[in-house]
Write an enzyme that holds these catalytic residues in place. Structure first.
Site, PDB file in Angstrom:
ATOM      1  N   LYS A 106       0.798  -1.283   0.043  1.00 20.16           N
ATOM      2  CA  LYS A 106       0.037  -0.079   0.129  1.00 20.16           C
ATOM      3  C   LYS A 106       0.971   1.128  -0.215  1.00 20.16           C
ATOM      4  O   LYS A 106       1.599   1.451   0.788  1.00 20.16           O
ATOM      5  CB  LYS A 106      -0.896  -0.007   1.180  1.00 20.16           C
ATOM      6  CG  LYS A 106      -2.069   1.316   1.339  1.00 20.16           C
ATOM      7  CD  LYS A 106      -2.672   1.496   2.359  1.00 20.16           C
ATOM      8  CE  LYS A 106      -1.431   2.322   3.156  1.00 20.16           C
ATOM      9  NZ  LYS A 106      -2.346   3.002   4.588  1.00 20.16           N
ATOM     10  N   ASP A 133     -12.697  16.048  -2.650  1.00 17.70           N
ATOM     11  CA  ASP A 133     -13.063  17.232  -2.956  1.00 17.70           C
ATOM     12  C   ASP A 133     -14.087  17.448  -3.871  1.00 17.70           C
ATOM     13  O   ASP A 133     -14.996  16.605  -3.952  1.00 17.70           O
ATOM     14  CB  ASP A 133     -11.594  17.596  -4.134  1.00 17.70           C
ATOM     15  CG  ASP A 133     -11.265  19.149  -3.830  1.00 17.70           C
ATOM     16  OD1 ASP A 133     -12.282  19.826  -3.930  1.00 17.70           O
ATOM     17  OD2 ASP A 133     -10.170  19.390  -3.483  1.00 17.70           O
ATOM     18  N   THR A 141     -10.451   3.770  10.948  1.00 20.20           N
ATOM     19  CA  THR A 141     -10.366   2.680  12.106  1.00 20.20           C
ATOM     20  C   THR A 141      -9.940   3.495  13.608  1.00 20.20           C
ATOM     21  O   THR A 141     -10.171   2.954  14.614  1.00 20.20           O
ATOM     22  CB  THR A 141      -9.326   1.598  11.816  1.00 20.20           C
ATOM     23  OG1 THR A 141      -8.002   2.162  11.509  1.00 20.20           O
ATOM     24  CG2 THR A 141      -9.970   0.756  10.689  1.00 20.20           C
ATOM     25  N   ARG A 146       2.664  -1.230  10.809  1.00 26.28           N
ATOM     26  CA  ARG A 146       3.843  -1.489  11.421  1.00 26.28           C
ATOM     27  C   ARG A 146       4.136  -2.619  12.054  1.00 26.28           C
ATOM     28  O   ARG A 146       5.241  -2.813  12.513  1.00 26.28           O
ATOM     29  CB  ARG A 146       3.379  -0.365  12.825  1.00 26.28           C
ATOM     30  CG  ARG A 146       3.652   1.197  12.281  1.00 26.28           C
ATOM     31  CD  ARG A 146       3.071   1.995  13.349  1.00 26.28           C
ATOM     32  NE  ARG A 146       1.692   2.098  13.214  1.00 26.28           N
ATOM     33  CZ  ARG A 146       0.682   2.758  13.992  1.00 26.28           C
ATOM     34  NH1 ARG A 146       1.320   3.811  14.757  1.00 26.28           N
ATOM     35  NH2 ARG A 146      -0.684   2.657  13.804  1.00 26.28           N
TER      36      ARG A 146
END
Length: 235
Positions: free
Chosen positions: A31, A63, A117, A209
């Site tokens: 990602k 936007d 989240t 992470r």
């Protein structure tokens, strides 16, 4: 291919390159989020794609409809699997995003961000001035996303099953906030294990992470894959 995308969020390009080096012989889905994209630019997409890394481009476009249409038109020129927009931009904006994605040669899947989240009920009610529970907001936004022609939405595992029931079984769900141990939740409040995500109906996972900061990233990545596959064996 295991549908597990590893989030590339590093402080420097050297750190990112060091992390990816062990995976060059067996490229994994990755990602590219805002921080890495702003650091490395579009050239990173071409570079990783050429090496065989499937790419989820997570820029969370939000936007006015015409601007999002133009943004997705440009992003669809790159070899990426998926891109994201914010469902809170409304139906016209999401429809414009789909139209823009259809303009390019790659036609990435357009995924809608429902609620992050990190969003709690107190945050939703008090800071965003949106009444009700998080899941109520998520389901409403998911239904609007489907109506707008999006391919799926991004949500926590806690909402996945309800979203599938409120939309359609084939309406895609991408799940961040994935951990092997629930206690280690960092700044994410709605989390789950890969096995729980698969059982709930998630189609794709995003892990950052716990893999990128692991002492042995290869071993950590495999642990997440094994957890995902453990649910397959139980099915």
């Amino acid at each position: 291919m295991t549908p597990l995308y590893v989030a590339l969020d590093f402080n420097t390009e050297r750190e990112m390159e060091n992390f990816l080096a062990p995976f060059h012989s067996h490229p994994i889905p990755v990602k590219i989020g805002m921080s890495q994209f702003y650091m490395s630019g579009p050239a990173l997409i071409e570079k990783l794609s050429a090496k065989g890394f499937p790419i989820f481009l997570d820029l969370k476009c939000h936007d006015i409809p015409n601007t999002v249409y133009l943004a997705l038109k440009q992003l669809s020129q790159y070899p990426v699997d998926m891109v994201t927009v914010h469902c809170l931009g409304g139906q016209k904006m999401m429809e414009a995003a789909v139209a823009g994605a259809n303009e390019g040669p790659y036609r990435p899947k357009v995924m809608g961000i429902t609620q992050l989240t990190s969003t709690s009920k107190a945050m939703l009610n008090e800071e965003m001035a949106i009444s009700g529970d998080v899941i109520t907001s998520v389901i409403s936004l998911a239904q609007l996303a489907k109506k707008s022609g999006l391919d799926g939405v991004v949500s926590s595992v806690l909402e996945t099953r309800a979203i599938k029931q409120a939309t359609a079984p084939d309406f895609l769900n991408l799940t961040p906030g994935i951990r092997l141990e629930k206690a280690k939740n960092d700044d994410q409040t709605r989390i789950a294990t890969p096995a729980e995500a698969r059982e709930a109906g998630s189609d794709y996972l995003v892990v950052g992470r716990p893999i990128t900061q692991a002492k042995d990233p290869l071993k950590a990545y495999q642990a997440f894959v094994d957890s995902w596959n453990s649910q397959r064996k139980e099915d």
